[in-house]
Design an enzyme around this catalytic site. Structure first.
Site, mmCIF file in Angstrom:
data_model
loop_
_atom_site.group_PDB
_atom_site.id
_atom_site.type_symbol
_atom_site.label_atom_id
_atom_site.label_comp_id
_atom_site.label_asym_id
_atom_site.label_seq_id
_atom_site.Cartn_x
_atom_site.Cartn_y
_atom_site.Cartn_z
ATOM 1 N N THR A 55 6.811 -0.950 -7.332
ATOM 2 C CA THR A 55 6.693 -0.923 -8.634
ATOM 3 C C THR A 55 8.045 -1.586 -9.233
ATOM 4 O O THR A 55 8.170 -2.076 -10.367
ATOM 5 C CB THR A 55 6.033 -0.043 -9.512
ATOM 6 N N TYR A 143 6.815 5.491 4.057
ATOM 7 C CA TYR A 143 6.045 4.575 2.776
ATOM 8 C C TYR A 143 5.098 3.985 3.907
ATOM 9 O O TYR A 143 5.432 2.785 4.157
ATOM 10 C CB TYR A 143 6.947 3.921 2.177
ATOM 11 N N LYS A 171 4.237 8.487 1.817
ATOM 12 C CA LYS A 171 3.710 7.977 0.538
ATOM 13 C C LYS A 171 2.857 6.926 1.015
ATOM 14 O O LYS A 171 3.027 5.964 1.850
ATOM 15 C CB LYS A 171 4.737 6.996 -0.417
#
Length: 300
Positions: A55, A143, A171
């Protein structure tokens, strides 16, 4: 009857935001805007912030901008808020350099995707993460987002990596609850969902919390989901999770990247955002209007 062990506290808190990287109208890094947005997110209930992640448009920010962002946000939020710096690239040596720079800039931890494009096998992915974990003294979160990288961090690979003292968290954007539960049951890795629709589901399974894109605009709402669950009102927690679904779907499942939708809505709310960088393109007016309507209905 024995008393079950008390679970250890999550390493970075429970409520984290995958923060956008604000830019000026001309496309330069907006450090003042980043500080103002970070302060709002922390005031809204975020325990930590992830900078330069998906993001945060990490593929289109420079190494110097990444370090400057960490320094500015650290100055804004102080020492009590976890700052995770995204360091994942397709190049192990480049990621090592980013890890060391993030530590020097004041990050608390590192977040790294599996190397993308080259699609290395699992033994190479494991070696990559071990090298990153050895590159600094900071804890590392894996991640797992195969939809973007093109490759999984397989559960068995995570289980092996959990033996490294600085690899402490995941994540999770793999959409594989079976695999997630396997790792949860066999390691002490702290799992943070990166998929806003799974905030309650993963938390109820023993996850540590979330790293949310939608929290850029509604930081308090998802915090209330897990706080309500912790208070024992599971039905209300489920209601709150479902209440956020229209906005979550528009922001994360409408065919546009979360950076585009989050910045579009932040801009309409007169909050720091700015444009996205190419190759991303701004959301159309109709999309932004839909986002604003969903936001207003949720927060009414």
């Amino acid at each position: 009857m024995t008393t079950p062990p008390v679970p250890s506290a999550p390493p970075f808190g429970r409520a984290l935001c995958a923060m956008v990287t604000p830019f000026t109208a001309e496309g330069a890094l907006d450090l003042d805007g980043a500080q103002r947005l970070a302060g709002r997110l922390v005031t809204g209930g975020c325990d930590g912030l992830v900078l330069s992640g998906t993001t945060g448009e990490s593929p289109t920010t420079t190494d110097a901008e990444k370090s400057a962002l960490v320094r500015a946000v650290r100055e804004a939020v102080g020492a009590g808020v976890s700052i995770l710096a995204g360091i994942g690239t397709a190049d192990t040596l480049h990621s090592v350099e980013l890890a060391r720079a993030a530590e020097k800039a004041g990050a608390d931890a590192l977040l790294a995707v599996a190397p993308y494009y080259s699609r290395p096998p699992q033994d190479a992915i494991e070696a990559h993460f071990r090298e990153l974990a050895d590159a600094s003294s900071l804890p590392l979160a894996l991640y797992d987002i195969p939809g973007r990288t093109g490759v999984r961090i397989e559960p068995e690979t995570m289980i092996r990596l959990a033996g490294h003292p600085r690899i402490v968290a995941v994540k999770d954007c793999a959409y594989d609850l079976m695999g997630t539960q396997k790792v949860l049951s066999r390691t002490d890795l702290a799992f943070y969902t990166g998929c806003d629709e799974y905030v309650l589901a993963l938390y109820a399974l023993g996850g540590a919390g979330y790293i949310s894109t939608v929290a850029n605009v509604i930081p308090r709402h998802f915090r209330s989901v897990i706080d309500t669950f912790d208070a024992g009102d599971t039905a209300e927690a489920a209601r709150l999770q479902q209440r956020a679904l229209p906005l979550t779907e528009l922001m994360t499942a409408s065919g546009l990247p979360g950076a585009v939708t989050a910045k579009a809505l932040l801009g309409r709310l007169d909050l720091p955002s700015g444009p996205v960088r190419a190759p991303l393109r701004p959301a159309e007016r109709r999309t932004t209007d839909q986002l604003l309507t969903a936001y207003e209905e949720l927060t009414a």
